[in-house]
Scaffold this motif. Structure first.
Motif, PDB file in Angstrom:
ATOM      1  N   PHE A  68       5.135   2.479 -25.859  1.00  0.00           N
ATOM      2  CA  PHE A  68       5.976   1.466 -25.226  1.00  0.00           C
ATOM      3  C   PHE A  68       5.108   0.243 -24.984  1.00  0.00           C
ATOM      4  N   PRO A  69       5.704  -0.934 -24.813  1.00  0.00           N
ATOM      5  CA  PRO A  69       4.900  -2.157 -24.661  1.00  0.00           C
ATOM      6  C   PRO A  69       3.903  -2.068 -23.503  1.00  0.00           C
ATOM      7  N   ASN A  70       2.675  -2.453 -23.770  1.00  0.00           N
ATOM      8  CA  ASN A  70       1.629  -2.414 -22.738  1.00  0.00           C
ATOM      9  C   ASN A  70       1.984  -3.147 -21.447  1.00  0.00           C
ATOM     10  N   PRO A  71       2.730  -4.267 -21.511  1.00  0.00           N
ATOM     11  CA  PRO A  71       3.049  -4.965 -20.258  1.00  0.00           C
ATOM     12  C   PRO A  71       3.768  -4.104 -19.229  1.00  0.00           C
ATOM     13  N   ILE A  72       4.455  -3.074 -19.684  1.00  0.00           N
ATOM     14  CA  ILE A  72       5.133  -2.181 -18.736  1.00  0.00           C
ATOM     15  C   ILE A  72       4.110  -1.482 -17.845  1.00  0.00           C
ATOM     16  N   ILE A  73       2.942  -1.189 -18.419  1.00  0.00           N
ATOM     17  CA  ILE A  73       1.861  -0.596 -17.618  1.00  0.00           C
ATOM     18  C   ILE A  73       1.468  -1.558 -16.503  1.00  0.00           C
ATOM     19  N   GLY A  74       1.364  -2.859 -16.864  1.00  0.00           N
ATOM     20  CA  GLY A  74       1.005  -3.857 -15.862  1.00  0.00           C
ATOM     21  C   GLY A  74       2.065  -4.024 -14.791  1.00  0.00           C
ATOM     22  N   LEU A  75       3.338  -3.971 -15.189  1.00  0.00           N
ATOM     23  CA  LEU A  75       4.420  -4.123 -14.213  1.00  0.00           C
ATOM     24  C   LEU A  75       4.382  -3.030 -13.154  1.00  0.00           C
ATOM     25  N   THR A  76       3.997  -1.845 -13.563  1.00  0.00           N
ATOM     26  CA  THR A  76       3.924  -0.744 -12.597  1.00  0.00           C
ATOM     27  C   THR A  76       2.546  -0.673 -11.927  1.00  0.00           C
ATOM     28  N   GLY A  77       1.498  -0.790 -12.753  1.00  0.00           N
ATOM     29  CA  GLY A  77       0.139  -0.617 -12.232  1.00  0.00           C
ATOM     30  C   GLY A  77      -0.287  -1.645 -11.214  1.00  0.00           C
ATOM     31  N   TRP A  78       0.121  -2.910 -11.403  1.00  0.00           N
ATOM     32  CA  TRP A  78      -0.325  -3.949 -10.483  1.00  0.00           C
ATOM     33  C   TRP A  78       0.342  -3.864  -9.116  1.00  0.00           C
ATOM     34  N   MET A  79       1.357  -3.024  -8.989  1.00  0.00           N
ATOM     35  CA  MET A  79       1.956  -2.833  -7.672  1.00  0.00           C
ATOM     36  C   MET A  79       0.990  -2.114  -6.720  1.00  0.00           C
ATOM     37  N   ALA A  80       0.132  -1.264  -7.290  1.00  0.00           N
ATOM     38  CA  ALA A  80      -0.794  -0.491  -6.448  1.00  0.00           C
ATOM     39  C   ALA A  80      -1.741  -1.390  -5.641  1.00  0.00           C
ATOM     40  N   PRO A  81      -2.458  -2.341  -6.269  1.00  0.00           N
ATOM     41  CA  PRO A  81      -3.317  -3.217  -5.466  1.00  0.00           C
ATOM     42  C   PRO A  81      -2.545  -4.024  -4.423  1.00  0.00           C
ATOM     43  N   ILE A  82      -1.335  -4.454  -4.769  1.00  0.00           N
ATOM     44  CA  ILE A  82      -0.528  -5.217  -3.809  1.00  0.00           C
ATOM     45  C   ILE A  82      -0.218  -4.364  -2.587  1.00  0.00           C
ATOM     46  N   VAL A  83       0.221  -3.143  -2.822  1.00  0.00           N
ATOM     47  CA  VAL A  83       0.579  -2.248  -1.715  1.00  0.00           C
ATOM     48  C   VAL A  83      -0.646  -1.879  -0.887  1.00  0.00           C
ATOM     49  N   VAL A  84      -1.750  -1.548  -1.568  1.00  0.00           N
ATOM     50  CA  VAL A  84      -2.972  -1.179  -0.850  1.00  0.00           C
ATOM     51  C   VAL A  84      -3.489  -2.361  -0.036  1.00  0.00           C
ATOM     52  N   GLY A  85      -3.484  -3.554  -0.626  1.00  0.00           N
ATOM     53  CA  GLY A  85      -3.935  -4.740   0.104  1.00  0.00           C
ATOM     54  C   GLY A  85      -3.084  -5.014   1.330  1.00  0.00           C
ATOM     55  N   ALA A  86      -1.769  -4.915   1.177  1.00  0.00           N
ATOM     56  CA  ALA A  86      -0.870  -5.146   2.318  1.00  0.00           C
ATOM     57  C   ALA A  86      -1.087  -4.090   3.401  1.00  0.00           C
ATOM     58  N   ALA A  87      -1.291  -2.854   2.982  1.00  0.00           N
ATOM     59  CA  ALA A  87      -1.528  -1.782   3.948  1.00  0.00           C
ATOM     60  C   ALA A  87      -2.831  -2.008   4.718  1.00  0.00           C
ATOM     61  N   LEU A  88      -3.872  -2.454   4.016  1.00  0.00           N
ATOM     62  CA  LEU A  88      -5.146  -2.737   4.687  1.00  0.00           C
ATOM     63  C   LEU A  88      -4.987  -3.856   5.713  1.00  0.00           C
ATOM     64  N   LEU A  89      -4.232  -4.889   5.346  1.00  0.00           N
ATOM     65  CA  LEU A  89      -4.002  -5.990   6.288  1.00  0.00           C
ATOM     66  C   LEU A  89      -3.240  -5.507   7.519  1.00  0.00           C
ATOM     67  N   ALA A  90      -2.381  -4.501   7.326  1.00  0.00           N
ATOM     68  CA  ALA A  90      -1.604  -3.957   8.440  1.00  0.00           C
ATOM     69  C   ALA A  90      -2.420  -2.982   9.286  1.00  0.00           C
ATOM     70  N   GLY A  91      -3.673  -2.744   8.868  1.00  0.00           N
ATOM     71  CA  GLY A  91      -4.543  -1.868   9.652  1.00  0.00           C
ATOM     72  C   GLY A  91      -4.609  -0.433   9.167  1.00  0.00           C
TER      73      GLY A  91
END
Length: 198
Positions: A68-91
């Motif tokens: 399947f097109p590689n960009p689909i990996i990016g659409l799903t994979g890049w959510m992880a850093p966003i969620v982890v970063g937001a969680a860290l900011l929340a303590g």
């Protein structure tokens, strides 16, 4: 434990920014792939020349290496850093196993990006603009994550090593610039990028 380790604000913000940039690049590549699927003769917005283009990458087997097109990996994979970063900011505080899994994911992302870079430069002979955006955020995110794993004790290291990792975080930008320089030199030697710009 220092403030950077107990609540790593700069690292968290970087994860969010990198995640958003990486996700946007993946989204743009996905849209371009849709254009190609609907019209194989379409001219893509990211096709600037024979050297700088997306189409050759998207049409190649390397562009759908898992079926399947590689960009689909990016659409799903890049959510992880966003969620982890937001969680860290929340303590949020994560266990060692979580950081090891996150680090494993970032290592996989870097390995995939390195493979894509080599395929793009040495096999396809192109520089895909949105792909390069992805490279530009994956590399420093890997470096920053690796250093963070050491400073939070995800690896069994001494307190002195953790303190050294704290100081090493400020060197991530330099390491990133050096990595970019290596890629640029390889691309220039292989593709004569400067010669093809004029």
């Amino acid at each position: 434990m220092t403030a950077a380790r107990s609540r790593p604000v700069v690292f968290a913000l970087w994860l969010i920014v990198a995640g958003v940039i990486g996700w946007w690049a993946a989204f743009q590549l996905t849209v371009e792939k849709f254009h190609l699927l609907s019209d194989p003769d379409a001219t893509l917005g990211c096709d600037f020349s024979l050297l700088v283009q997306c189409q050759a990458n998207l049409d190649s087997w390397q562009g759908s290496v898992f079926g399947f097109p590689n960009p689909i990996i990016g659409l799903t994979g890049w959510m992880a850093p966003i969620v982890v970063g937001a969680a860290l900011l929340a303590g949020a505080r994560f266990n060692r196993w979580f950081w090891l899994l996150f680090g494993l994911g970032m290592t996989g992302a870097l390995a995939f990006v390195i493979w894509l870079i080599t395929q793009s430069i040495f096999v396809l002979g192109t520089l895909c603009p949105w792909c390069m955006v992805t490279w530009s955020v994956t590399i420093p995110t890997f470096f920053a994550t690796l250093v963070h794993l050491f400073r939070v004790g995800a690896f069994p290291v001494s307190p002195k090593t953790q303190e050294a990792a704290d100081r090493l975080m400020s060197w991530v930008p330099l390491a990133t610039v050096l990595a970019f320089a290596v890629i640029a030199v390889i691309a220039q030697l292989r593709l004569d990028v400067l010669g093809n710009l004029f």
